[in-house]
Design an enzyme around this catalytic site. Sequence first.
Site, short mmCIF file in Angstrom:
data_model
loop_
_atom_site.label_atom_id
_atom_site.label_comp_id
_atom_site.label_asym_id
_atom_site.label_seq_id
_atom_site.Cartn_x
_atom_site.Cartn_y
_atom_site.Cartn_z
N SER A 222 0.83 -1.20 0.00
CA SER A 222 0.00 0.00 0.00
C SER A 222 0.87 1.26 0.00
O SER A 222 1.66 1.46 -0.92
CB SER A 222 -0.96 -0.04 1.19
OG SER A 222 -1.93 0.97 1.10
N ASP A 384 -9.81 -4.41 -5.61
CA ASP A 384 -9.24 -3.37 -4.74
C ASP A 384 -9.65 -2.00 -5.26
O ASP A 384 -9.23 -1.57 -6.33
CB ASP A 384 -7.71 -3.50 -4.73
CG ASP A 384 -7.05 -2.57 -3.72
OD1 ASP A 384 -7.73 -1.67 -3.21
OD2 ASP A 384 -5.85 -2.76 -3.45
N HIS A 410 -7.74 -5.05 -0.87
CA HIS A 410 -6.48 -4.42 -0.45
C HIS A 410 -5.76 -5.22 0.64
O HIS A 410 -4.65 -5.73 0.43
CB HIS A 410 -6.78 -3.00 0.04
CG HIS A 410 -5.63 -2.06 -0.03
ND1 HIS A 410 -5.10 -1.61 -1.23
CD2 HIS A 410 -4.89 -1.46 0.94
CE1 HIS A 410 -4.11 -0.78 -0.99
NE2 HIS A 410 -3.96 -0.68 0.32
#
Length: 475
Positions: A222, A384, A410
């Site tokens: 991320s 996602d 995610h």
Amino acid sequence: MPHIPLIGRLTGREYTAILFGSVFVALETVLTFVIAFLPTSVIQWFYNHSRTLWHAIVGPPTPPSPHKALAENIRRAPDFERLCEIFGYTHEEHVVMTKDGYLLGLHRLPFRRGEDTGRRGYSTGKPVVYLHHGLLMNSEVWVCLTDPARSIAFTLVELGFDVWLGNNRGNKYSKKSIHHNPNSTKFWNYSIDDFAWHDIPDSIEYILDVTKEPSLSYVGFSQGTAQAFAALSIHPQLNDKVNVFIALAPAMSPPGLHASIVDGLMKASPTLLFLIFGRRAILSSAPAWQSLLYPPVFSAVINHSLRFLFGWQSHNISPLQKSAAYAHLYSFSSVKAVVHWFQIMRNAKFQMAPPPERRHELLPRAFPTRNIVTPIVLLYGDSDSLVDMDVMLRQLPGHTTARRLHGYEHLDIIWGEEVDRDVNPYVVEALRSHAVRPERIMSEAKLNGVRSLDGALESPDTVSETASMYGVEER
């Protein structure tokens, strides 16, 4: 001092957001202050009553099991050290000082389970891999899985890597500076730019100095990928020190939030967050809420928040994994770093933070990500909501490769039930293709309790064996 817009400069919706946000922050501040002085018996009272209410609504608790006991031990673990001890690993703690004076905590897993030689702080002669967490996280997110074979950190250790795990300035392990007190606004005056200019390159320099390796492999999750995209783009020499960059759930120019009201408001005026949350740490009351709530209640709150904000259903993460990992999900970060993300979303461009408000004539520059020379491997979920792969690929160099993970959201990419089959093998494959002297990985492929076959890793046969192997007790 925060800049207060003149009356008439904001819409009615924005003033409403400021009102409700201010009430929320006031309650958050009061709650954090009050809980700090509450006796343990009172906190336990709130905990017990939330448990009673939960079971009155959803039914009695599930029977005890080794798997449940392991998840509970992980949930209760206070820090990185205890998480490693649960699974039989020893770790090292290092501190690196950035060029602007922040003291960052680095965690290291240099030895396989049972391999500890007692020689700490030196080169192990193994290929080095550096893992970096996402927004509002710390290094614990890599080692809080209920099965060690699903943890990419433990998997890489067993394969023969010298594994390092970074921490951003401001979080649980990096809350010090030689220049500023953590209670001051100056300490929290940082954005993604500062991660890229200092935290990532200074951490990498320190790791290579200790390990005596010419380069390392970088695995980010991320925001940890965004920091690497930015750092590699503005530090050309850093590309020589990173032999491959593996981006899990890569973040560069997210399309926005699932909650349209919040998304529209924040994109219209990202700096409203400063008026709502101030200019220090964001959501600092999260640990207080966690101490008050029964774990399934806390998990339900997190689930609903993720569904509201991002549209994530989290079906690939088991309830026990959520209970274990959500306790390690949050760590401190600055309001300014979150504001920076909304500025990126509003402009649909991966750019540096805007200049100070008094210098509007200076426009923010985009990070020159097409200049990255390091090989890039993207692993992303097609469910996602924060990944727009078409936009991302247009901003990256032509040598970038991407692999779609069907049905993944995610958080699934680090905590999903099938990551040991769907994600980790591709990480290992990329590392074997680019690491310095990859024959060192292959020679380490026979594992204790974890076997390797064409990159697909298996855990011990039963949860019961795992629990007994690591001395897990039921509670």
